[in-house]
Design an enzyme around this catalytic site. Structure first.
Site, short mmCIF file in Angstrom:
data_model
loop_
_atom_site.label_atom_id
_atom_site.label_comp_id
_atom_site.label_asym_id
_atom_site.label_seq_id
_atom_site.Cartn_x
_atom_site.Cartn_y
_atom_site.Cartn_z
N ASN A 225 -14.69 7.95 -20.46
CA ASN A 225 -15.43 6.93 -19.58
C ASN A 225 -14.67 5.63 -20.11
O ASN A 225 -14.86 5.07 -21.27
CB ASN A 225 -16.69 6.96 -20.11
CG ASN A 225 -17.40 8.02 -19.00
OD1 ASN A 225 -17.27 9.23 -19.14
ND2 ASN A 225 -18.35 7.52 -18.21
N SER B 22 -8.77 12.58 -14.24
CA SER B 22 -10.34 12.23 -14.81
C SER B 22 -10.93 13.31 -15.34
O SER B 22 -10.76 14.38 -14.81
CB SER B 22 -10.92 11.35 -13.69
OG SER B 22 -12.36 11.49 -14.18
N TYR C 265 -13.97 12.16 -4.64
CA TYR C 265 -13.06 11.65 -5.42
C TYR C 265 -12.72 12.62 -6.55
O TYR C 265 -11.28 12.95 -6.54
CB TYR C 265 -14.06 10.56 -6.27
CG TYR C 265 -13.27 10.12 -7.54
CD1 TYR C 265 -13.96 10.71 -8.63
CD2 TYR C 265 -12.26 9.47 -7.33
CE1 TYR C 265 -13.22 10.01 -9.99
CE2 TYR C 265 -11.81 9.05 -8.68
CZ TYR C 265 -11.91 9.34 -9.82
OH TYR C 265 -11.56 9.30 -10.99
N ASP D 130 0.61 -1.35 0.02
CA ASP D 130 0.09 0.04 -0.13
C ASP D 130 0.77 1.29 -0.02
O ASP D 130 2.08 1.18 0.74
CB ASP D 130 -0.89 -0.19 1.03
CG ASP D 130 -2.14 0.83 1.19
OD1 ASP D 130 -2.94 0.50 1.30
OD2 ASP D 130 -1.75 2.21 0.85
N GLY E 220 -25.80 14.40 -9.07
CA GLY E 220 -24.39 14.74 -9.46
C GLY E 220 -24.14 14.62 -10.75
O GLY E 220 -22.96 14.79 -11.48
N LYS F 204 -8.68 14.16 -7.23
CA LYS F 204 -7.86 14.43 -8.56
C LYS F 204 -7.44 15.61 -8.88
O LYS F 204 -6.40 16.05 -9.16
CB LYS F 204 -8.80 13.77 -9.64
CG LYS F 204 -9.23 12.22 -9.86
CD LYS F 204 -7.78 11.23 -9.99
CE LYS F 204 -8.19 9.90 -9.90
NZ LYS F 204 -6.99 9.02 -10.20
C1 WQD Z 1 -22.38 6.86 -17.22
C2 WQD Z 1 -23.88 6.96 -17.78
C3 WQD Z 1 -25.11 7.47 -15.95
C4 WQD Z 1 -25.03 3.55 -14.12
C5 WQD Z 1 -17.65 8.22 -13.65
C6 WQD Z 1 -16.59 8.98 -13.06
C7 WQD Z 1 -15.40 9.10 -13.82
C8 WQD Z 1 -14.97 8.09 -14.05
C9 WQD Z 1 -15.93 7.15 -14.77
C10 WQD Z 1 -13.32 7.13 -12.57
C11 WQD Z 1 -24.30 8.28 -16.96
C12 WQD Z 1 -25.43 6.33 -16.49
C13 WQD Z 1 -24.80 4.70 -14.82
C14 WQD Z 1 -26.35 3.02 -14.28
C15 WQD Z 1 -26.97 4.66 -15.48
N1 WQD Z 1 -14.49 7.26 -13.06
N2 WQD Z 1 -25.92 5.17 -15.57
N3 WQD Z 1 -27.53 3.43 -14.76
O1 WQD Z 1 -20.69 8.82 -13.87
O2 WQD Z 1 -19.91 9.45 -16.47
O3 WQD Z 1 -18.24 8.80 -14.76
O4 WQD Z 1 -17.21 6.87 -13.91
O5 WQD Z 1 -12.37 7.73 -13.03
O6 WQD Z 1 -14.51 9.93 -12.93
O7 WQD Z 1 -17.41 10.09 -12.67
O8 WQD Z 1 -19.88 6.99 -15.51
O9 WQD Z 1 -20.68 4.76 -15.97
O10 WQD Z 1 -21.42 6.01 -13.72
O11 WQD Z 1 -22.33 6.79 -15.76
O12 WQD Z 1 -27.96 5.15 -16.22
O13 WQD Z 1 -26.30 1.94 -13.32
O14 WQD Z 1 -24.48 5.90 -17.31
O15 WQD Z 1 -26.11 8.31 -15.29
O16 WQD Z 1 -25.18 8.91 -17.95
P1 WQD Z 1 -19.71 8.65 -15.00
P2 WQD Z 1 -20.86 5.82 -15.29
#
Ligand code: WQD
Length: 342
Positions: A178, A124, A148, A58, A293, A152
């Site tokens: 993503n 990110s 989070y 760690d 968010g 970053k």
């Molecule tokens: C993508 C889209 C959701 C889950 C986050 C972090 C980012 C990075 C990537 C670390 C959105 C929708 C999601 C679900 C849904 N992580 N969704 N149902 O929020 O864009 O980014 O992950 O580095 O920093 O912020 O990714 O995959 O959670 O969401 O409808 O069960 O899918 O609303 O539109 P996100 P996500």
């Protein structure tokens, strides 16, 4: 050249280790296996036919971190290690600050002690917050809305201050959009612990029958079909972005910042359709309330990375969905088909 990869057993880390080994870099991995397991590294070595060194440790354990730099002459560090769940970070912020910030500060102190001053940092697109316009460029204003994302952004600022204090440092801040998909072999992939936070692993677990239904978080956004739009990038394209950043560091650029995205946005419903086509399965879903968010849309202007690194994403949405499904169907329980070796 010998590259230290922190968090190298994780999703993006393991894919990056493959591409580093293919480019004949020597690789040393540090990982505490808090959100990963040794099996991913076994498979990295099997896929490439090459060995890597790894240490289960760690970044909060100073003495063992020091030993790694005693054991190996490190030329550059790619720093992935960190907690990364947006929602979780709002419930245990202190753990996120302790792990992500203190871990990074420990790493930087040991690097400085051993005069290792080439660093690629896993940042990110979350640091852009909710952008006023699209596509997003690196010089856009930064704002974060969760612990989070704040870690970053804080680490980016720490690294800029470090460079101002000592111009021998060469630091690349890579802002991912993503990451999705898996290595073409289907041997490694995204293996979230517990219920997936992110869209694609959730969809693929519905497709393989592990989960009953996907909740689509909001159908009333100002987007073509009302669902959230994101810049999904194949994890192998992302890994190659890291490999193509290393020569840039050797040219003593100081601090450089790049978006690693495709420049295209796809909606939740388009991702569902993509996995349905790849898997031949129907994905059950229901449209529910927005997730607090979340922003409506987010995608990159990736032209700077193309111009300065000669890098661009090449894999299509179809590739992302096919490779996601290939990994999920071959590993329905992720790496848990092979129990963790503690
Ligand atoms: C993508 C889209 C959701 C889950 C986050 C972090 C980012 C990075 C990537 C670390 C959105 C929708 C999601 C679900 C849904 N992580 N969704 N149902 O929020 O864009 O980014 O992950 O580095 O920093 O912020 O990714 O995959 O959670 O969401 O409808 O069960 O899918 O609303 O539109 P996100 P996500």
């Amino acid at each position: 050249m010998k590259i230290l990869v922190t968090g190298g057993a994780g999703y993006i880390g393991s894919h990056t280790c493959i591409e580093l080994l293919k480019e004949n870099y020597d690789v040393v991995v540090l990982d505490n296996f808090s959100n990963s397991c040794e099996e991913s590294l076994n498979r990295v070595q099997k896929i490439t036919g090459k060995n890597l060194f790894f240490y289960k440790l760690d970044l909060l354990e100073g003495p063992s971190l020091h030993q790694v730099f005693e054991d190996h002459k490190i030329d550059a560090v790619i720093h992935f290690a960190g907690l990364k769940a947006v929602g979780e970070s709002t419930t245990i912020p202190l753990k996120y600050y302790q792990n992500n910030l203190t871990g990074t500060l420990n790493l930087l102190s040991v690097m400085e002690k051993f005069n290792v001053k080439n660093l690629v940092f896993s940042s990110s697109a979350t640091v852009y917050g909710d952008p006023a316009t699209l596509p997003i460029k690196e010089e856009f204003p930064l704002s974060v809305t969760n612990p989070y994302g704040r870690t970053k952004l804080m680490i980016e600022e720490i690294l800029k201050d470090l460079y101002q204090s000592d111009k021998e440092w060469n630091i690349a801040l890579l802002r991912y959009f993503n990451p999705v998909g898996a290595h073409e072999s289907g041997e490694i992939g995204e293996d979230p612990q517990g219920l997936p936070n992110n869209l694609m692993p959730y969809i693929s677990q519905v497709a393989v029958g592990l989960l009953p239904r996907l909740s689509v978080f909001g159908g009333d956004y100002d987007t073509p079909d009302g669902t959230g739009v994101r810049d999904y990038i194949h994890v192998t394209d992302l890994a190659l972005g890291h490999v193509q950043t290393l020569p840039k560091l050797v040219s003593n650029p100081g601090v450089v910042i790049y978006n690693l995205g495709t420049g295209n946005g796809f909606s939740v419903l388009e991702m569902i359709k993509g996995v349905e086509k790849a898997s031949g399965k129907q994905i059950s879903y229901e449209i529910t309330d927005r997730r607090p968010g979340d922003i409506a849309a987010c995608f990159a202007d990736a032209s700077k990375a193309k111009k300065e690194l000669g890098w661009e994403a090449t894999k299509s949405l179809e590739d992302m969905c096919n490779d996601t499904w290939n990994w999920q169907k071959k590993n329905p329980m992720g790496y848990r088909n092979h129990p963790k070796k503690d």
